[in-house]
Design a protein around this motif. Sequence first.
Motif, PDB file in Angstrom:
ATOM      1  N   ASP A 158       0.825  -1.208   0.000  1.00 39.12           N
ATOM      2  CA  ASP A 158       0.000   0.000   0.000  1.00 39.12           C
ATOM      3  C   ASP A 158       0.863   1.263   0.000  1.00 39.12           C
ATOM      4  OD1 ASP A 158      -2.193  -1.655   0.024  1.00 39.12           O
ATOM      5  OD2 ASP A 158      -2.670  -1.312   2.139  1.00 39.12           O
ATOM      6  N   LEU A 159       1.926   1.249   0.795  1.00 38.80           N
ATOM      7  CA  LEU A 159       2.824   2.406   0.829  1.00 38.80           C
ATOM      8  C   LEU A 159       3.513   2.602  -0.515  1.00 38.80           C
ATOM      9  CD1 LEU A 159       4.450   2.016   4.360  1.00 38.80           C
ATOM     10  CD2 LEU A 159       2.914   3.840   3.621  1.00 38.80           C
ATOM     11  N   GLU A 179       1.073   4.131  -2.970  1.00 43.89           N
ATOM     12  CA  GLU A 179       0.860   5.553  -2.686  1.00 43.89           C
ATOM     13  C   GLU A 179       2.079   6.384  -3.077  1.00 43.89           C
ATOM     14  OE1 GLU A 179      -1.327   8.860  -1.652  1.00 43.89           O
ATOM     15  OE2 GLU A 179      -1.977   6.800  -1.947  1.00 43.89           O
ATOM     16  N   ARG A 181       1.932   6.894  -6.745  1.00 43.73           N
ATOM     17  CA  ARG A 181       0.929   7.907  -7.107  1.00 43.73           C
ATOM     18  C   ARG A 181       1.466   9.317  -6.853  1.00 43.73           C
ATOM     19  NH1 ARG A 181      -4.581   6.460  -4.340  1.00 43.73           N
ATOM     20  NH2 ARG A 181      -5.253   8.143  -5.693  1.00 43.73           N
ATOM     21  N   LEU A 182       2.189   9.481  -5.758  1.00 42.26           N
ATOM     22  CA  LEU A 182       2.773  10.793  -5.459  1.00 42.26           C
ATOM     23  C   LEU A 182       3.840  11.163  -6.488  1.00 42.26           C
ATOM     24  CD1 LEU A 182       3.116  10.787  -1.587  1.00 42.26           C
ATOM     25  CD2 LEU A 182       1.873  12.439  -2.969  1.00 42.26           C
ATOM     26  N   ARG A 226       4.167  14.802   2.124  1.00 37.00           N
ATOM     27  CA  ARG A 226       3.513  13.488   2.127  1.00 37.00           C
ATOM     28  C   ARG A 226       4.513  12.392   1.730  1.00 37.00           C
ATOM     29  NH1 ARG A 226       0.060  10.183   4.258  1.00 37.00           N
ATOM     30  NH2 ARG A 226      -1.013   8.838   2.795  1.00 37.00           N
ATOM     31  N   LEU A 254       5.578   9.136   3.968  1.00 35.01           N
ATOM     32  CA  LEU A 254       5.425   7.762   3.487  1.00 35.01           C
ATOM     33  C   LEU A 254       6.751   7.011   3.467  1.00 35.01           C
ATOM     34  CD1 LEU A 254       2.880   8.255   0.569  1.00 35.01           C
ATOM     35  CD2 LEU A 254       2.444   7.271   2.825  1.00 35.01           C
TER      36      LEU A 254
END
Length: 61
Positions: A15-16, A19, A22-23, A48, A52
């Motif tokens: 999940d990290l 993400e 996506r960033l 962010r 993360l």
Amino acid sequence: MDNSNEFAPVYLRHDLMVEIGRLELAMDHLVERDPGQQEQLRPRLESRMTHLLSELDHLPV
């Protein structure tokens, strides 16, 4: 026997990583925004990302 706890770090790592990807895409597309939006969004995205990456570093191996 419940194996769900054994896989929790694997799911969290996945999940990290999703993400973070996506960033990275969002940061790549900042150049398409006007300079005002870039100035507003870049610090939030970078903050962010730092958070993360820190979370990822603290996961058990």
